[in-house]
Enzyme design. Structure first.
Site, PDB file in Angstrom:
ATOM      1  N   GLU A   1       6.217 -43.346 -18.270  1.00  0.00           N
ATOM      2  CA  GLU A   1       7.614 -43.864 -18.406  1.00  0.00           C
ATOM      3  C   GLU A   1       7.250 -45.440 -18.749  1.00  0.00           C
ATOM      4  O   GLU A   1       6.713 -46.179 -18.143  1.00  0.00           O
ATOM      5  CB  GLU A   1       8.365 -44.300 -16.903  1.00  0.00           C
ATOM      6  CG  GLU A   1       9.686 -45.027 -17.143  1.00  0.00           C
ATOM      7  CD  GLU A   1      10.254 -45.704 -15.809  1.00  0.00           C
ATOM      8  OE1 GLU A   1      11.260 -45.800 -15.600  1.00  0.00           O
ATOM      9  OE2 GLU A   1       9.197 -45.713 -14.860  1.00  0.00           O
TER      10      GLU A   1
ATOM     11  N   ASP B   1      17.842 -29.725  -1.924  1.00  0.00           N
ATOM     12  CA  ASP B   1      16.541 -29.196  -1.695  1.00  0.00           C
ATOM     13  C   ASP B   1      15.921 -28.233  -2.731  1.00  0.00           C
ATOM     14  O   ASP B   1      16.490 -27.809  -3.786  1.00  0.00           O
ATOM     15  CB  ASP B   1      16.296 -28.487  -0.226  1.00  0.00           C
ATOM     16  CG  ASP B   1      17.313 -27.397   0.030  1.00  0.00           C
ATOM     17  OD1 ASP B   1      17.673 -26.842  -1.176  1.00  0.00           O
ATOM     18  OD2 ASP B   1      17.993 -27.427   0.957  1.00  0.00           O
TER      19      ASP B   1
ATOM     20  N   ASN C   1      17.457 -27.999   6.878  1.00  0.00           N
ATOM     21  CA  ASN C   1      16.408 -29.206   6.680  1.00  0.00           C
ATOM     22  C   ASN C   1      17.186 -30.359   6.183  1.00  0.00           C
ATOM     23  O   ASN C   1      16.377 -31.120   5.735  1.00  0.00           O
ATOM     24  CB  ASN C   1      15.282 -28.766   5.779  1.00  0.00           C
ATOM     25  CG  ASN C   1      15.996 -28.474   4.336  1.00  0.00           C
ATOM     26  OD1 ASN C   1      16.982 -28.817   3.815  1.00  0.00           O
ATOM     27  ND2 ASN C   1      15.020 -27.501   3.573  1.00  0.00           N
ATOM     28  N   ASP C   2      18.553 -30.614   6.477  1.00  0.00           N
ATOM     29  CA  ASP C   2      19.255 -31.526   5.874  1.00  0.00           C
ATOM     30  C   ASP C   2      18.615 -32.834   6.687  1.00  0.00           C
ATOM     31  O   ASP C   2      18.659 -34.029   6.362  1.00  0.00           O
ATOM     32  CB  ASP C   2      20.741 -31.342   6.369  1.00  0.00           C
ATOM     33  CG  ASP C   2      21.128 -30.356   5.210  1.00  0.00           C
ATOM     34  OD1 ASP C   2      20.613 -30.258   4.385  1.00  0.00           O
ATOM     35  OD2 ASP C   2      22.373 -29.908   5.428  1.00  0.00           O
TER      36      ASP C   2
ATOM     37  N   ASP D   1       5.195 -42.627 -13.538  1.00  0.00           N
ATOM     38  CA  ASP D   1       6.203 -43.420 -13.233  1.00  0.00           C
ATOM     39  C   ASP D   1       5.668 -44.827 -13.595  1.00  0.00           C
ATOM     40  O   ASP D   1       4.694 -45.140 -13.356  1.00  0.00           O
ATOM     41  CB  ASP D   1       6.865 -43.578 -11.710  1.00  0.00           C
ATOM     42  CG  ASP D   1       7.702 -44.516 -11.539  1.00  0.00           C
ATOM     43  OD1 ASP D   1       8.935 -44.395 -12.148  1.00  0.00           O
ATOM     44  OD2 ASP D   1       7.695 -45.231 -10.707  1.00  0.00           O
TER      45      ASP D   1
ATOM     46  N   ASN E   1      22.159 -27.653  -2.177  1.00  0.00           N
ATOM     47  CA  ASN E   1      21.483 -27.586  -0.950  1.00  0.00           C
ATOM     48  C   ASN E   1      21.436 -26.058  -0.714  1.00  0.00           C
ATOM     49  O   ASN E   1      22.582 -25.369  -0.349  1.00  0.00           O
ATOM     50  CB  ASN E   1      22.706 -28.151   0.079  1.00  0.00           C
ATOM     51  CG  ASN E   1      22.139 -28.152   1.436  1.00  0.00           C
ATOM     52  OD1 ASN E   1      20.968 -27.804   1.747  1.00  0.00           O
ATOM     53  ND2 ASN E   1      22.768 -28.977   2.117  1.00  0.00           N
TER      54      ASN E   1
ATOM     55  N   GLY F   1      21.435 -33.833   0.978  1.00  0.00           N
ATOM     56  CA  GLY F   1      20.985 -32.539   1.428  1.00  0.00           C
ATOM     57  C   GLY F   1      20.382 -31.487   0.526  1.00  0.00           C
ATOM     58  O   GLY F   1      20.019 -30.372   0.653  1.00  0.00           O
TER      59      GLY F   1
END
Length: 611
Positions: free
Chosen positions: A356, A162, A139-140, A327, A134, A160
């Protein structure tokens, strides 16, 4: 007075712009290989309007009105000699005042066309951004977003982490020998719950503000590039999140696959290659939803195809992405994926991407790769895969009992089938990831097995990928997934220990870190482990020997899966040894003056540079 006039002017501008809530792509470029781009306009009853443009070299080919009156799709052709600038898009409706919306055409950054891609010379480090570090607590939580949870004690809530947190620890990654970062998806996931993992994006052109937004992403990529570290972006073609605006207010009913009642995919990749497969089974596999909050995109719809493909081109050109991880590859429509691959390759011939393929069996995995080598009937253009077959093979090699088809023989047999791929060196090999139990736990917290697996990872063919924290012995089983997505200790200001530093790690953790670091940096500096040829010998009595070699160097790898030390007679391996008479242990630096007999400790993989 000037302030009042300026405020009125801005309000009038916003008022006129408000008639178009969105234009996507956010901007485009002159000089693209494909001169056409399809703009999406979204706004209340916007289809009542017609659009015109008066800009040299820009031509409207067609304006599409669709089922939902809140959308217009506009096909533009941009001439090769068009200049960068602001294109004025004029919206007209009979009986109403025209309004203008500017659209920017940028000059291309020539360096983007020269990107090198991610290949077997790289060492990828996989990070789940919410759980790594974090760097910006402000910006949490973001006001107005649906998921307001924030609790590091809950594996389901946001923690949190980032992009600034990753930037703050690039020194750590560089020391470890990392040359590429793969981040789990960073696009906005404004879902009401469990939004931290990123796989249900609700925006296609915006990085989640809780990660720092687009500017933080640009800053991270720039800082990585300064250090020679590449960026792999995780893409999800198969599904969006239910809160994506194009899903909440769909342009047309068949924007996503519709069912009479909720229908989840059957997760059976076999229907793609099964010559006897029932159409109903294949429809459910490809068109069923991955989960209730992940609607399946209709990749037969031409507007969906354009929307997805253009967004991915935008990220390369705008941010300088070096590679893509795709993905849930097996759940996509393969004809669309082939079209997508052609579009990416046409703009960026050196761009790389791997899919994947969490599937079962070597032919099943190879089926999804490019070149139609095994009678697939389609060339998907997919360059490489996440090599789950090698993953299961290394686990069997370390945990299984040696036998005719078991133990280390599983590794030998897996690589003996590499003829099925156009280029197996483009496959990504790994020991764990965000969906799998952590490697240390899988090998029963046996440190000797752990080191043996790391040595294999960094010397075998393909592109090695390490999951964050594996180098400091993070452990746990994926039941549920959150247990393998724990925070990296030291990534938060109030953490009691900081394992980003040697002083914060235990003696055993430092041994693990230094072991990875030594092998990763040796690999980084020795091209023989990038694209050097591979020579393997049939395992005998629990011992597997292979070589990596080129015209400059030879590396010999000995995997002893037995519980006792051995003295390896090297005579059988003369083909790999060649004229060499001496060797250096890559990890310890110790010299071997004679290599005809090599002492190999129990449950270990020894790496020797031949002299």
């Amino acid at each position: 007075m000037r302030i009042i006039i300026a405020t009125i002017f801005i309000c009038l501008q916003l008022s006129s712009y408000a008639q178009v809530d969105r234009i996507e792509p956010l901007n485009w470029w002159v000089g693209m290989n494909n001169p056409n781009v399809q703009l999406l306009f979204y706004g209340n009853n916007i289809s009542n309007k017609s659009v015109s443009v008066d800009y040299p070299g820009v031509e409207i080919l067609e304006q599409h009105r669709v089922e939902n009156p809140n959308y217009i799709f506009l096909d533009l052709k941009i001439a090769s000699d068009a200049k960068p600038g602001k294109v004025s898009l004029v919206f007209k409706e009979q009986g109403k005042k025209d309004f203008v919306r500017p659209y920017e055409l940028k000059a291309r950054d020539e360096s983007k066309r020269k990107l090198q891609g991610v290949d077997a010379s790289d060492f990828i480090y996989l990070i789940m951004p919410d759980r790594f570090a974090n760097g910006d607590p402000s910006n949490d939580r973001i006001k107005g977003m649906a998921d307001q949870t924030f609790d590091r004690d809950s594996m389901y809530y946001r923690h949190g982490g980032d992009l600034q947190g990753i930037i703050n620890h690039l020194d750590y990654l560089e020391e470890l020998g990392v040359t590429a970062l793969w981040l789990n998806p960073v696009l906005t996931n404004d879902q009401p719950k469990t939004s931290y993992h990123g796989y249900a994006n609700t925006e296609s052109y915006f990085v989640d503000p809780r990660f720092g937004g687009n500017e933080a992403y640009r800053k991270l990529i720039d800082e990585c590039h300064k250090r020679g570290i590449k960026m792999v972006q995780d893409l999800v073609h198969n599904h969006f999140g239910t809160e994506h605006y194009t899903v909440k207010d769909m342009p047309m009913k068949d924007w996503v696959h519709q069912w009479d009642s909720f229908t989840k995919t059957n997760y059976r990749e076999q229907v793609h290659m099964d010559p006897y497969a029932a159409k109903a089974d294949k429809d459910i596999m490809v068109n069923g939803w991955f989960d209730r909050h992940m609607p399946d995109m209709n990749q037969h719809n031409p507007f969906v195809k354009n929307y997805i493909t253009q967004s991915h081109i935008w990220w390369i050109e705008e941010m300088g992405i070096d590679g893509f991880r795709l993905d849930t590859y097996a759940y996509n429509d393969l004809d669309f994926m082939a079209e997508w691959g052609k579009a990416i390759d046409a703009e960026y011939p050196k761009m790389t991407y791997f899919g994947e393929t969490w599937v079962h069996g070597i032919p099943n995995q190879a089926y999804f790769t490019k070149a139609d080598k095994i009678n697939q009937g389609i060339d998907t253009k997919l360059q490489g895969v996440t090599d789950f077959q090698a993953y299961w093979a290394i686990n069997e090699a370390l945990n299984g009992k040696f036998g005719w088809m078991d133990g280390v023989v599983r590794l030998y047999n897996t690589f003996a089938s590499d003829f099925m791929y156009e280029d197996p060196y483009r496959n990504v090999v790994f020991l764990d990831n965000h969906d799998l139990s952590r490697f240390l736990s899988v090998v029963g917290e046996d440190f000797k097995k752990y080191k043996s697996g790391i040595a294999w990872l960094l010397t075998t063919r393909g592109i090695p990928q390490l999951y964050y924290g594996t180098e400091i012995l993070m452990k746990n089983f994926a039941s549920p997934d959150g247990l393998v997505r724990e925070d990296f200790p030291g990534g938060w200001p109030k953490d009691k220990v900081n394992k980003f530093t040697a002083t914060g790690r235990s003696e055993r953790e430092n041994e693990a870190f230094n072991y990875v670091k030594t092998l990763a940096n040796y690999r980084k500096n020795n091209p023989v482990l990038h694209h050097g040829k591979m020579l393997q010998f049939i395992p005998e009595d629990g011992v597997y020997v292979y070589f990596r070699y080129d015209n400059q160097k030879r590396v010999m790898v000995v995997m002893n899966s037995k519980q006792e030390n051995i003295k390896l007679n090297a005579k059988r391996f003369q083909e790999g040894i060649g004229s060499s008479t001496k060797a250096m242990n890559v990890v310890t630096g110790a010299s071997l003056d004679h290599i005809q007999e090599i002492d190999v400790p129990a449950v270990s993989t020894q790496v020797f540079e031949l002299k």
